[in-house]
Design a protein around this motif. Sequence first.
Motif, PDB file in Angstrom:
ATOM      1  N   UNK A  47      17.188  -3.519 -33.728  1.00  0.00           N
ATOM      2  CA  UNK A  47      17.573  -3.154 -34.925  1.00  0.00           C
ATOM      3  C   UNK A  47      18.563  -2.282 -35.103  1.00  0.00           C
ATOM      4  N   UNK A  48      19.617  -2.446 -35.939  1.00  0.00           N
ATOM      5  CA  UNK A  48      20.887  -1.851 -36.240  1.00  0.00           C
ATOM      6  C   UNK A  48      20.920  -1.111 -37.524  1.00  0.00           C
ATOM      7  N   UNK A  49      21.636   0.073 -37.399  1.00  0.00           N
ATOM      8  CA  UNK A  49      21.616   0.735 -38.842  1.00  0.00           C
ATOM      9  C   UNK A  49      23.056   1.274 -38.909  1.00  0.00           C
ATOM     10  N   UNK A  50      23.364   1.209 -40.083  1.00  0.00           N
ATOM     11  CA  UNK A  50      24.966   1.511 -40.248  1.00  0.00           C
ATOM     12  C   UNK A  50      25.213   1.349 -41.740  1.00  0.00           C
ATOM     13  N   UNK A  51      26.569   1.389 -42.177  1.00  0.00           N
ATOM     14  CA  UNK A  51      27.221   1.042 -43.411  1.00  0.00           C
ATOM     15  C   UNK A  51      26.001  -0.201 -44.156  1.00  0.00           C
ATOM     16  N   UNK A  52      25.621   0.300 -45.476  1.00  0.00           N
ATOM     17  CA  UNK A  52      24.921  -0.846 -46.166  1.00  0.00           C
ATOM     18  C   UNK A  52      25.860  -2.161 -46.640  1.00  0.00           C
ATOM     19  N   UNK A  53      25.240  -3.107 -46.275  1.00  0.00           N
ATOM     20  CA  UNK A  53      26.074  -4.335 -46.246  1.00  0.00           C
ATOM     21  C   UNK A  53      25.645  -4.965 -47.722  1.00  0.00           C
ATOM     22  N   UNK A  54      26.641  -5.111 -48.850  1.00  0.00           N
ATOM     23  CA  UNK A  54      26.241  -5.350 -50.067  1.00  0.00           C
ATOM     24  C   UNK A  54      27.316  -6.596 -50.416  1.00  0.00           C
ATOM     25  N   UNK A  55      27.842  -7.425 -49.441  1.00  0.00           N
ATOM     26  CA  UNK A  55      28.669  -8.283 -49.792  1.00  0.00           C
ATOM     27  C   UNK A  55      28.071  -9.846 -49.570  1.00  0.00           C
ATOM     28  N   UNK A  56      28.917 -10.803 -49.773  1.00  0.00           N
ATOM     29  CA  UNK A  56      28.221 -12.123 -49.559  1.00  0.00           C
ATOM     30  C   UNK A  56      26.875 -12.217 -50.078  1.00  0.00           C
ATOM     31  N   UNK A  57      25.982 -12.750 -49.448  1.00  0.00           N
ATOM     32  CA  UNK A  57      24.482 -13.277 -50.043  1.00  0.00           C
ATOM     33  C   UNK A  57      23.719 -11.765 -50.125  1.00  0.00           C
ATOM     34  N   UNK A  58      23.984 -10.938 -49.508  1.00  0.00           N
ATOM     35  CA  UNK A  58      23.486  -9.629 -49.539  1.00  0.00           C
ATOM     36  C   UNK A  58      23.606  -8.818 -50.826  1.00  0.00           C
ATOM     37  N   UNK A  98      17.432 -10.312 -48.022  1.00  0.00           N
ATOM     38  CA  UNK A  98      17.163 -10.971 -46.719  1.00  0.00           C
ATOM     39  C   UNK A  98      17.536 -12.234 -46.599  1.00  0.00           C
ATOM     40  N   UNK A  99      18.788 -12.699 -46.905  1.00  0.00           N
ATOM     41  CA  UNK A  99      19.132 -14.078 -46.687  1.00  0.00           C
ATOM     42  C   UNK A  99      18.897 -14.944 -45.596  1.00  0.00           C
ATOM     43  N   UNK A 100      19.105 -14.186 -44.416  1.00  0.00           N
ATOM     44  CA  UNK A 100      18.793 -14.751 -43.217  1.00  0.00           C
ATOM     45  C   UNK A 100      17.210 -15.158 -42.922  1.00  0.00           C
ATOM     46  N   UNK A 101      16.548 -14.425 -43.319  1.00  0.00           N
ATOM     47  CA  UNK A 101      15.055 -14.668 -43.088  1.00  0.00           C
ATOM     48  C   UNK A 101      14.795 -15.822 -44.224  1.00  0.00           C
ATOM     49  N   UNK A 102      15.279 -15.730 -45.445  1.00  0.00           N
ATOM     50  CA  UNK A 102      15.167 -16.601 -46.388  1.00  0.00           C
ATOM     51  C   UNK A 102      15.577 -18.125 -45.850  1.00  0.00           C
ATOM     52  N   UNK A 103      16.678 -17.949 -45.349  1.00  0.00           N
ATOM     53  CA  UNK A 103      17.248 -19.286 -44.652  1.00  0.00           C
ATOM     54  C   UNK A 103      16.485 -19.950 -43.553  1.00  0.00           C
ATOM     55  N   UNK A 104      15.898 -18.953 -42.839  1.00  0.00           N
ATOM     56  CA  UNK A 104      14.893 -19.426 -41.699  1.00  0.00           C
ATOM     57  C   UNK A 104      13.833 -20.109 -42.448  1.00  0.00           C
ATOM     58  N   UNK A 151      26.168 -18.215 -44.387  1.00  0.00           N
ATOM     59  CA  UNK A 151      26.614 -17.270 -45.229  1.00  0.00           C
ATOM     60  C   UNK A 151      26.243 -15.791 -44.740  1.00  0.00           C
ATOM     61  N   UNK A 152      25.118 -15.753 -44.683  1.00  0.00           N
ATOM     62  CA  UNK A 152      24.567 -14.470 -43.983  1.00  0.00           C
ATOM     63  C   UNK A 152      25.144 -14.045 -42.755  1.00  0.00           C
TER      64      UNK A 152
END
Length: 244
Positions: free
Chosen positions: A91-102, A107-113, A76-77
């Motif tokens: 590391x990348x920077x750009x528009x803040x992602x506030x969709x899906x699990x975010x 940190x859904x990806x680190x939590x998933x890991x 999902x992340x």
Amino acid sequence: MGATALEFRLRMVVNVAIIVLGVWAPWVPVERRQYILEWLPREVTRAGLMPFSTAVTTTLIIAGLLAALGAILRVWGTASLGPATVTSLDMKSGPVVASGPYRYVRNPLYLGLWFMVAAIALLMQPSGAALAMPLLTLFVLRLTLGEEAFLSGRLGEPYRAYLRAVPRFLPRLRNNLPPSESTSQWGTAFLSELTPIGVLVGIVVFASTYNSGVMARIILIGWGASLIARAFLPRPQSESTSSA
């Protein structure tokens, strides 16, 4: 305490090293080796907490839930952020992602890991898991703090507002953030995250066959297939937040 750029670049290598160390546990003599999946039910039964068959079933359910959480959060992340960004070495920077699990956890990806490795830990020696899980937790925290410092410096107040609205690791189901306009990339996300999917499938197979060798092979196949899929993913065209 945040991770350096080199640690971020080598994060997959470090994660694999932690898992291998936990599974290998070279300090445990061969004749005394036993997986937590085998050891835990016996210890629970010996303590008189539940019958052995119930302890085995409970342990397998816990393993399955951990693996399922890991797979769901990773896929999902990745679908929400974009597989190319997730697998980027920088590391990348750009528009803040506030969709899906975010929208609910930063940190859904680190939590998933973490959940995925916790499921794999049931294939480790008890002492191996006791070492691997704290090491992984510390490394995930370092990666998280490093990314937050990087993104706060690059994105400024919009990202700091996101930090205030969305918890780092414990999901919050309600917030006032406007939803981000983004397209989920489910197909490539599934291909990119075949490792946690393989862990989930391996545990399901183990629950039906009780064959740890088959389970280990399924997990390794999922990891190898994920590496191949990631090698063919396109590179990100524009910068966006990254957390893998």
